[in-house]
Design a protein around this motif. Structure first.
Motif, PDB file in Angstrom:
ATOM      1  N   ARG A 109       0.843  -1.197   0.000  1.00  0.00           N
ATOM      2  CA  ARG A 109       0.000   0.000   0.000  1.00  0.00           C
ATOM      3  C   ARG A 109       0.872   1.240   0.000  1.00  0.00           C
ATOM      4  NH1 ARG A 109      -2.357  -3.404   3.858  1.00  0.00           N
ATOM      5  NH2 ARG A 109      -4.507  -4.060   3.409  1.00  0.00           N
ATOM      6  N   ALA A 110       0.539   2.173  -0.857  1.00  0.00           N
ATOM      7  CA  ALA A 110       1.240   3.456  -0.901  1.00  0.00           C
ATOM      8  C   ALA A 110       0.486   4.488  -0.076  1.00  0.00           C
ATOM      9  CB  ALA A 110       1.367   3.932  -2.342  1.00  0.00           C
ATOM     10  N   GLY A 111       1.170   5.592   0.236  1.00  0.00           N
ATOM     11  CA  GLY A 111       0.533   6.655   1.014  1.00  0.00           C
ATOM     12  C   GLY A 111      -0.643   7.280   0.300  1.00  0.00           C
ATOM     13  N   SER A 112      -0.673   7.156  -1.020  1.00  0.00           N
ATOM     14  CA  SER A 112      -1.781   7.732  -1.805  1.00  0.00           C
ATOM     15  C   SER A 112      -3.064   6.926  -1.674  1.00  0.00           C
ATOM     16  CB  SER A 112      -1.381   7.777  -3.279  1.00  0.00           C
ATOM     17  OG  SER A 112      -1.164   6.452  -3.775  1.00  0.00           O
ATOM     18  N   GLY A 113      -2.949   5.723  -1.107  1.00  0.00           N
ATOM     19  CA  GLY A 113      -4.106   4.848  -0.986  1.00  0.00           C
ATOM     20  C   GLY A 113      -4.125   3.743  -2.023  1.00  0.00           C
ATOM     21  N   ALA A 114      -3.284   3.851  -3.039  1.00  0.00           N
ATOM     22  CA  ALA A 114      -3.206   2.795  -4.063  1.00  0.00           C
ATOM     23  C   ALA A 114      -2.551   1.553  -3.477  1.00  0.00           C
ATOM     24  CB  ALA A 114      -2.400   3.302  -5.258  1.00  0.00           C
ATOM     25  N   SER A 115      -2.953   0.370  -3.995  1.00  0.00           N
ATOM     26  CA  SER A 115      -2.390  -0.876  -3.492  1.00  0.00           C
ATOM     27  C   SER A 115      -2.209  -1.865  -4.643  1.00  0.00           C
ATOM     28  CB  SER A 115      -3.280  -1.482  -2.405  1.00  0.00           C
ATOM     29  OG  SER A 115      -4.545  -1.843  -2.930  1.00  0.00           O
ATOM     30  N   ILE A 116      -1.334  -2.826  -4.430  1.00  0.00           N
ATOM     31  CA  ILE A 116      -1.039  -3.840  -5.437  1.00  0.00           C
ATOM     32  C   ILE A 116      -0.580  -5.109  -4.724  1.00  0.00           C
ATOM     33  CG2 ILE A 116       1.347  -3.055  -5.684  1.00  0.00           C
ATOM     34  CD1 ILE A 116      -0.861  -4.566  -8.467  1.00  0.00           C
ATOM     35  N   THR A 117      -0.953  -6.271  -5.279  1.00  0.00           N
ATOM     36  CA  THR A 117      -0.477  -7.544  -4.745  1.00  0.00           C
ATOM     37  C   THR A 117       0.642  -8.071  -5.638  1.00  0.00           C
ATOM     38  OG1 THR A 117      -2.621  -8.116  -3.769  1.00  0.00           O
ATOM     39  CG2 THR A 117      -1.088  -9.925  -4.173  1.00  0.00           C
ATOM     40  N   VAL A 118       1.762  -8.413  -5.033  1.00  0.00           N
ATOM     41  CA  VAL A 118       2.897  -8.933  -5.790  1.00  0.00           C
ATOM     42  C   VAL A 118       3.344 -10.268  -5.185  1.00  0.00           C
ATOM     43  CG1 VAL A 118       3.730  -6.668  -6.518  1.00  0.00           C
ATOM     44  CG2 VAL A 118       4.534  -7.635  -4.354  1.00  0.00           C
ATOM     45  N   ARG A 119       4.079 -11.045  -5.985  1.00  0.00           N
ATOM     46  CA  ARG A 119       4.650 -12.297  -5.508  1.00  0.00           C
ATOM     47  C   ARG A 119       6.164 -12.133  -5.460  1.00  0.00           C
ATOM     48  NH1 ARG A 119       5.777 -17.849  -7.752  1.00  0.00           N
ATOM     49  NH2 ARG A 119       5.731 -16.876  -9.824  1.00  0.00           N
ATOM     50  N   ILE A 120       6.775 -12.610  -4.384  1.00  0.00           N
ATOM     51  CA  ILE A 120       8.221 -12.487  -4.210  1.00  0.00           C
ATOM     52  C   ILE A 120       8.924 -13.557  -5.055  1.00  0.00           C
ATOM     53  CG2 ILE A 120      10.138 -12.479  -2.584  1.00  0.00           C
ATOM     54  CD1 ILE A 120       8.110 -10.175  -2.250  1.00  0.00           C
ATOM     55  N   THR A 121       9.712 -13.107  -6.014  1.00  0.00           N
ATOM     56  CA  THR A 121      10.426 -14.024  -6.896  1.00  0.00           C
ATOM     57  C   THR A 121      11.930 -13.749  -6.933  1.00  0.00           C
ATOM     58  OG1 THR A 121      10.085 -12.579  -8.807  1.00  0.00           O
ATOM     59  CG2 THR A 121       8.417 -14.277  -8.397  1.00  0.00           C
ATOM     60  N   ASN A 122      12.361 -12.692  -6.228  1.00  0.00           N
ATOM     61  CA  ASN A 122      13.747 -12.280  -6.345  1.00  0.00           C
ATOM     62  C   ASN A 122      14.250 -11.717  -5.022  1.00  0.00           C
ATOM     63  OD1 ASN A 122      16.188 -11.811  -7.619  1.00  0.00           O
ATOM     64  ND2 ASN A 122      15.345 -10.515  -9.239  1.00  0.00           N
ATOM     65  N   GLU A 123      15.537 -11.505  -4.948  1.00  0.00           N
ATOM     66  CA  GLU A 123      16.176 -10.916  -3.775  1.00  0.00           C
ATOM     67  C   GLU A 123      16.785  -9.575  -4.162  1.00  0.00           C
ATOM     68  OE1 GLU A 123      19.512 -13.098  -2.333  1.00  0.00           O
ATOM     69  OE2 GLU A 123      19.798 -11.836  -0.557  1.00  0.00           O
ATOM     70  N   CYS A 124      16.660  -8.603  -3.270  1.00  0.00           N
ATOM     71  CA  CYS A 124      17.257  -7.289  -3.493  1.00  0.00           C
ATOM     72  C   CYS A 124      18.380  -7.093  -2.471  1.00  0.00           C
ATOM     73  CB  CYS A 124      16.210  -6.192  -3.327  1.00  0.00           C
ATOM     74  SG  CYS A 124      16.854  -4.530  -3.646  1.00  0.00           S
ATOM     75  N   PRO A 125      19.634  -7.265  -2.876  1.00  0.00           N
ATOM     76  CA  PRO A 125      20.751  -7.122  -1.937  1.00  0.00           C
ATOM     77  C   PRO A 125      21.035  -5.656  -1.619  1.00  0.00           C
ATOM     78  CG  PRO A 125      21.567  -7.561  -4.141  1.00  0.00           C
ATOM     79  CD  PRO A 125      20.064  -7.619  -4.231  1.00  0.00           C
ATOM     80  N   ALA A 126      22.064  -5.410  -0.833  1.00  0.00           N
ATOM     81  CA  ALA A 126      22.434  -4.036  -0.472  1.00  0.00           C
ATOM     82  C   ALA A 126      22.644  -3.215  -1.752  1.00  0.00           C
ATOM     83  CB  ALA A 126      23.704  -4.053   0.371  1.00  0.00           C
ATOM     84  N   PRO A 127      22.197  -1.970  -1.755  1.00  0.00           N
ATOM     85  CA  PRO A 127      21.801  -1.162  -0.598  1.00  0.00           C
ATOM     86  C   PRO A 127      20.344  -1.287  -0.168  1.00  0.00           C
ATOM     87  CG  PRO A 127      21.830   0.215  -2.531  1.00  0.00           C
ATOM     88  CD  PRO A 127      22.315  -1.145  -2.981  1.00  0.00           C
ATOM     89  N   CYS A 128      19.608  -2.270  -0.664  1.00  0.00           N
ATOM     90  CA  CYS A 128      18.249  -2.480  -0.155  1.00  0.00           C
ATOM     91  C   CYS A 128      18.329  -2.788   1.342  1.00  0.00           C
ATOM     92  CB  CYS A 128      17.577  -3.649  -0.881  1.00  0.00           C
ATOM     93  SG  CYS A 128      16.807  -3.192  -2.456  1.00  0.00           S
ATOM     94  N   GLU A 129      17.460  -2.156   2.114  1.00  0.00           N
ATOM     95  CA  GLU A 129      17.471  -2.320   3.561  1.00  0.00           C
ATOM     96  C   GLU A 129      16.282  -3.129   4.026  1.00  0.00           C
ATOM     97  OE1 GLU A 129      17.491   1.692   4.942  1.00  0.00           O
ATOM     98  OE2 GLU A 129      19.686   1.852   4.803  1.00  0.00           O
ATOM     99  N   ALA A 130      16.338  -3.548   5.269  1.00  0.00           N
ATOM    100  CA  ALA A 130      15.225  -4.290   5.857  1.00  0.00           C
ATOM    101  C   ALA A 130      13.942  -3.483   5.707  1.00  0.00           C
ATOM    102  CB  ALA A 130      15.497  -4.574   7.335  1.00  0.00           C
ATOM    103  N   GLY A 131      12.905  -4.129   5.223  1.00  0.00           N
ATOM    104  CA  GLY A 131      11.623  -3.458   4.999  1.00  0.00           C
ATOM    105  C   GLY A 131      11.427  -2.974   3.579  1.00  0.00           C
ATOM    106  N   GLN A 132      12.485  -2.980   2.775  1.00  0.00           N
ATOM    107  CA  GLN A 132      12.387  -2.445   1.414  1.00  0.00           C
ATOM    108  C   GLN A 132      11.952  -3.508   0.416  1.00  0.00           C
ATOM    109  OE1 GLN A 132      15.822  -0.254   0.144  1.00  0.00           O
ATOM    110  NE2 GLN A 132      15.196  -0.182  -2.005  1.00  0.00           N
ATOM    111  N   LEU A 133      11.108  -3.097  -0.529  1.00  0.00           N
ATOM    112  CA  LEU A 133      10.678  -3.940  -1.640  1.00  0.00           C
ATOM    113  C   LEU A 133      11.114  -3.291  -2.941  1.00  0.00           C
ATOM    114  CD1 LEU A 133       6.994  -4.778  -0.575  1.00  0.00           C
ATOM    115  CD2 LEU A 133       8.946  -6.338  -0.541  1.00  0.00           C
TER     116      LEU A 133
END
Length: 331
Positions: free
Chosen positions: A184-208
């Motif tokens: 969910r974004a702050g604008s109220g929009a939302s989307i459902t996604v499936r996790i298929t990949n990994e995001c290494p650094a600099p991606c931080e905990a909580g980041q998609l």
């Protein structure tokens, strides 16, 4: 004629003599009593009618109970605090400000956000890891070119572009693979996604890191980086779970992968003569049997809610997707 003194004369002090025989007798009695006490078998003091204390030496090898740091008190010492296992990506009433907006591919998103807040609620799933159901997480979303949809989870190319890469901390050695996430974004929009990949650094905990197609449903791609909240889903689906043996698998060594599970997979086990044996999970989302144990035999799948599904009749056919016709329950 001298006058007489008015002082009374001091009476003469008489010393009473104690016969020598009496003194000797008393000393002899005291000596006998001392010898009797000294040569007692226990060599210590006893508790008798006089209420005297008795000193007792502990037996050799006997254990000693109680805290060595305190005496005369009851109860056990205060337990040491346990280290927290909560995901740092979850929200717990703290608000963070994301870092400057930046764009980039998976693993190359520019800038760093402030540390995400802690979790707001605890999930009830017995086998959940860092990501638990019934919990809302706060982080940031970036975007990347998902290409043919393949990624670190090794699912292969797909036409489903509503996918995302999970940050390494919450990816948790591929435990997040296949999870459905509502973003969910702050604008109220939302989307459902499936996790298929990994995001290494600099991606931080909580980041998609969302596919560009998914990000565009929340905000313009030019936004680059937006604040979001996200949580696990147990979606409605008519699909069933499939099993795939890794390329190069035989009865002597194999890698096993589950595909299309509704809920995140907690473990995969193979049946042996000694019972069920849990296989180690790799970061590329295969469960390995290094010695060939259970390859081609019955499998047992467990989701994060603890539900177990037993699958039989799946032969070792390398790189072939085989249907099981079973699926985890919806939550």
């Amino acid at each position: 004629m001298a006058s007489s003194s008015h002082r009374r004369p001091r009476p003469e002090r008489r010393t009473r003599r104690v016969p020598v025989v009496t003194v000797v007798a008393v000393a002899a009695v005291a000596l006998v009593v001392s010898l009797v006490v000294a040569f007692r078998p226990d060599g210590g003091t006893d508790t008798g009618a006089d209420g005297g204390a008795r000193t007792v030496e502990p037996a050799a090898g006997a254990g000693v109970s109680g805290s060595p740091t305190a005496t005369g008190t009851t109860g056990s010492p205060s337990p040491k605090p346990k280290p927290s296992t909560a995901s740092p990506s979850a929200t717990a009433g703290r608000t963070t400000t994301p870092a400057a907006t930046a764009t980039g591919a998976s693993g190359s998103s520019g800038g760093r956000s402030a540390a995400p807040a802690a979790r707001t609620a605890s999930g009830a799933a017995p086998s959940a890891g860092r990501i638990a159901p019934g919990t809302s997480y706060r982080g940031v979303a970036t975007s990347y070119d998902a290409g043919d949809g393949n990624g670190a989870c090794s699912y292969g190319p797909t036409s489903d572009v509503m996918t995302a890469a999970m940050n390494t901390a919450d990816y948790e050695t591929s435990k997040a693979c296949g999870a459905y996430v509502l973003v969910r974004a702050g604008s109220g929009a939302s989307i459902t996604v499936r996790i298929t990949n990994e995001c290494p650094a600099p991606c931080e905990a909580g980041q998609l890191d969302l596919s560009r197609q998914a990000f565009a449903k929340l905000a313009p791609l030019s936004a680059g980086r937006i604040t979001v909240t996200w949580s696990l889903l147990s979606p409605a689906t008519s699909d069933t779970i499939s099993i795939r043996y890794k390329t190069g698998s035989t009865q002597y060594w194999c890698g096993i992968q589950a595909i299309g599970h509704r809920n995140p997979l907690a473990r995969l086990e193979v049946r042996t003569s000694a019972g069920w044996t849990r296989l180690a999970r790799t970061d590329y989302n295969y469960f390995l049997s290094e010695q060939g144990t259970g390859c081609g035999g019955a499998l047992r799948l467990t989701d994060i809610y603890g539900e177990q599904l037993t699958v039989e009749g799946i032969a070792v056919r390398a790189d072939v997707v085989q249907s099981t016709r079973v699926q985890f329950a919806r939550h």
